[in-house]
Design an enzyme around this catalytic site. Sequence first.
Site, PDB file in Angstrom:
ATOM      1  N   GLY A 120      -6.197  12.388   2.556  1.00 43.94           N
ATOM      2  CA  GLY A 120      -5.034  12.964   1.884  1.00 43.94           C
ATOM      3  C   GLY A 120      -4.272  11.906   1.116  1.00 43.94           C
ATOM      4  N   ASN A 171      -0.797   2.163   2.033  1.00 46.80           N
ATOM      5  CA  ASN A 171      -0.821   0.743   1.688  1.00 46.80           C
ATOM      6  C   ASN A 171       0.587   0.212   1.412  1.00 46.80           C
ATOM      7  OD1 ASN A 171      -3.754   1.132   1.301  1.00 46.80           O
ATOM      8  ND2 ASN A 171      -3.058   2.246  -0.500  1.00 46.80           N
ATOM      9  N   GLU A 206       3.394   9.256   4.682  1.00 45.76           N
ATOM     10  CA  GLU A 206       2.967   7.927   4.223  1.00 45.76           C
ATOM     11  C   GLU A 206       4.166   6.981   4.143  1.00 45.76           C
ATOM     12  OE1 GLU A 206      -0.080   7.657   4.458  1.00 45.76           O
ATOM     13  OE2 GLU A 206      -0.636   9.779   4.323  1.00 45.76           O
TER      14      GLU A 206
HETATM   15 ZN   LIG Z   1      -1.136   8.533   8.667  1.00 46.48          ZN
END
Ligand SMILES: [Zn+2]
Length: 877
Positions: free
Chosen positions: A265, A269, A302
Amino acid sequence: MRTQDPKTIYLSEYQQPAFWVEHVNLTVSLFDGYTEVSSELTLKKNPDVASRELVLNGIDQDIQSLQLDDKQLSSADYHYADGVLTLNCDSEQLIFRAVTRIDPQNNTSLEGLYQSGSMYCTQCEAEGFRKITFYPDRPDVMATFTTRIEADAGQFPILLSNGNPVDSGALEGGRHYAVWEDPFPKPSYLFALVAGDLSSKDDRFTTRSGRDVTLRIFVEPQNAHKVDFALDSLKKAMQWDEEVYGREYDLDLFMIVASDFFNMGAMENKGLNIFNSAAVLASPDTSNDQRFERIEGIVAHEYFHNWSGNRVTCRDWFQLSLKEGFTVFRDTEFSSDTHDRAVKRIETVAGLRAVQFPEDNGPMAHPVRPDSYIEINNFYTATVYEKGAEVVRMIHTLVGPDDFRRGSDLYFERFDGQAVTTDDFVACMEQVSGLDLTQFKRWYTQAGTPRLSVTDDYDADSQTYRLFFHQSCPATPGQTDKRPFVIPVKLGLLGADGNDLPIHTRGNYNAGTEVLTLTDEVTEVVFTGVSERPVPSLLRDFSAPVKWSFGYSDEQLAFLAANDANGFNRWDALQQLYSRAILSMAEDHRAGRSLTPPSVLVETVANVAGDASLSHAIRASMLTLPGYAILKDAVDVVYIDDLIAARKHLVKTLATRYRDIWRSLTEKLSSDAPYEFNAEESGRRQLQGLSLWYWLKAGDQAAFDFAAELYASATNQTDRSNALRAVLAGDAEALQQSLLSDFYERWQSDTQMVEQWLTMQAGTPGMTVPGIETLMQHPAFDIKNPNKVRSVIVGFAMNTESFHDARGEGYALLAKVVQQLNALNPQLAARLVTLLSDWKRYDADRGKMMASALETILATDSLSSNVFEMAQRALKD
Ligand SMILES: [Zn+2]
C-alpha cells in the site's frame, strides 16, 4: 531464485552483528541500461560480539571494485555466495567501499531500485536494500545516510532521498546531481530514492513547538489535481499525533511520492514516503468514499510510523508487529476519532473475521511474533498487522487510556534511536501500570483464535446471576498445546426493558459496562443484586479477538440487535442471526429441503431498515450480510454450492419482501448537494447504495431505470460505482455491457479508474475463467503491475460464485498466473498462493482440485523461495 531448499531463519538464533555501521555515503548514478552505486560504509566493531567477520548482504550486484580501508580487495580476500559477502576485519574502525552496477530497468520484483513507469523508485522493506548495494541489511543496524543521486537532467529533473536537501547542481553531458542528508540513524529498510519528471504540491504544518514543516506530494503531472485530500489527511494526522501521543515531526520536510508500480500500500521511508498511487491519489470524480477513507487511513498510518517504526524500530523481523500492530492500532484510533467510532469498529472486526480468523484457522496460522520464516515478505500478514493491533488494543483496555499514554511516552523516550522487541514495548506498559503482563504475552507467541464458550445461570431467590466462561484454543501448525490467554471481556446485562442493569460484582458497582479479565481455562463470575434474568451483552466493542458463543435464542439475538446500548454489539447480534440462518439453510439445501429464513430475522431487518434513530452508516452495516469468508470460517466442511444457495436465498427473500422499503430508502436518500467526504454523507451514500442493490435484486424495472439514471447523472464516483455495482449484481446484461463500455470510454486514461473497472468486472456474478482470460488480454491489463494483477486475479478469487466453479478451472487459472509471476515478482506470486491455502476446509472434490493446483505450483521450475515457502506450508499436514 532457489537453488536448493531455502534456509529457515529462527528467532532463537538472533545474534547482534560483529560490526555496526555509523555512517553511509552513497552515490547512485542512473544511466540508460545500468545504474552505478558507490557506497562508503563507516564501520565500528561491536564490542559485545567476539566474531570479527563482517557480513554484508548483496543480491544481483555486478562488482566493479571493493575496498577495505586503503586496500583494494581481490576475490581471494572475501567469500561471496548466495547473496552474502563475508570478510574478516582486524581493526576496530574501518571503511568499506563498494562500486557495483545494478539493473533497475529489468527489476520486475519491485524490491530495491526499480523503474515505475517513467520514474525510478525504491522499496527496501524488508530486504530490498541488498539489491542496491552491499550492506548489513538487517533492521538493528542503524546509520546516518548521505545520498547523492546523479541522472539526466531532462529526463529526471526531480531527485529525492531521505532527510534534508543539502546540495544540487549541474554536471557535464546534460546531467545533474542532488545530495540529501538524513541526520536520524535508520535501518536500511527505510532508505528511499526517487528520480523522475514529477510535479509537486506544497502545504505547510507548524508543529506544537513551532517547527515549520513543508509538506510536499510528488505525482506525475496528470495527477496533480488528486493530491489535496492526502495533504489534508496528513495535516490531520500530524495534529492528532501531537494531541493524542505527544509526538511531533522532526525534519523540515515531509515528502510523499505516488508510484503506479508498487507491491504494498505504502512505505514509511524516513521523510520520503512512497505510496502506491491507489493509496494516495483522490478526487471525488474518481474515488469513492471507501477509497477516501482508505487513503486517509494509510496516509496517517505511514506518518505515524515516523515514531512507531522509524525513531523506534524493530530489532529483527520477528518483531514486525512491534511497529505494525502498534501503528495499525494508532491509525484505527485516528479514524475512530475523526469519523464514527462504532462504524469503524464494525469495519475493523468484519475485516478481522474475514481475513485474519481464516488465516489463524488454517495452514498459514502463525503467532503475532513468529518463531521462524524462510522469506520475511511472506509474514506481512493480517495476523502481524490486524491481530497485532488487537493485541495492542487489549493492552489499552487492560491498563486504561492514561497509563497507556504514559507507557507509550516511556517507550518512545527510552528507546528513541534504537531497535527493540515486542517485549520491550510490553515492559513499558507493565512499568507504568504495575500490571504483570507475563501471561498476556501469550498473545504474541501462541497462534490460533481462542474459543470462548459462555453459559449462564440465574437464581431468582438470591437475585444472583452467574456467567461461566470456558476458553480453549485449537492446535495450529507446530503448536499443539495452548495455555490460557488473558481475555478482557467487556459486558453488560440487559433487563427486559432493553436497558442495562446495574452491575455488582466482586464488591464493585458499575452503572452499565464492566470489563472482566479472564486468565484461566474456566472462570465463574457472580453478579449479585440482579433483579431479573438478564440477557448478557458479551464482548462489547469486540474486547478480545476470540470466537465466542452463548446459547442465545433467535429472539434474544433480535432483542440485542434492537436494544443493546453498545452499537457494535447491536450489529454483532444481527450478524450472528444472519450467519445462523444462512448456515442452517445451507444444511437444508444440502439435504434437499426447502429454504425458509426465520421470521424473527426477516422482521428484524425491516425494523433496522426503518429505524431512523440509527445513523445511516450503522443501518447500512447492519443490513449487510456476512460475506462468504466469514461463513466458510464457521463450518467444519465448506460445501460452497450450498452456502451460495442459502445466502442468495436470504438476499432474494429480503429483497422481494421489502422491495417497497428499498425503493423508498433509495429515493429518499438522493441528494443534489456537492460531494463532501464525511461520516454523515458517506453513511447516506452507503445506505442508498445498499438499498438500491436490494431493490435491484427484487428485479423491478424501476430499479434498473433508477440505477441507469444515477450512473448517468452522478457527479461523484461513489454514486457512480454504487449504481454500477448494483447493475452488475442484477441480471440485465445489455445494461451491464453498455455501462461498462461507457465507463471505460470515459476513464481509460485514468489509472485508478481503470483499476476499478477491472475489479468490478472480475467480481461480477457469472464471470467465467475465459472471461478473466479475455480481461487479461485487454490493453489495460499488465501482469507486471501488481495493482492490475490484484484487480483482476484477486478480484476474481474474491468472487466466490465464479472462482469456485465446480470444474476447478478457477484454481487452474490461479496456478498458471502464479507460475508466470514466480519469475517476475515472487513476492506478489507468493501472496496469490494464499488464495488456495484453505483447500482442506472444502468438500473432498474441491479440496482435491485446489491441492492439485498447489502441487502444480510447487513443481514449477526455478521456484522462488517466496512461493516455495507458501505452497509447501499450504500443502503440509
Ligand atoms: Zn505499516
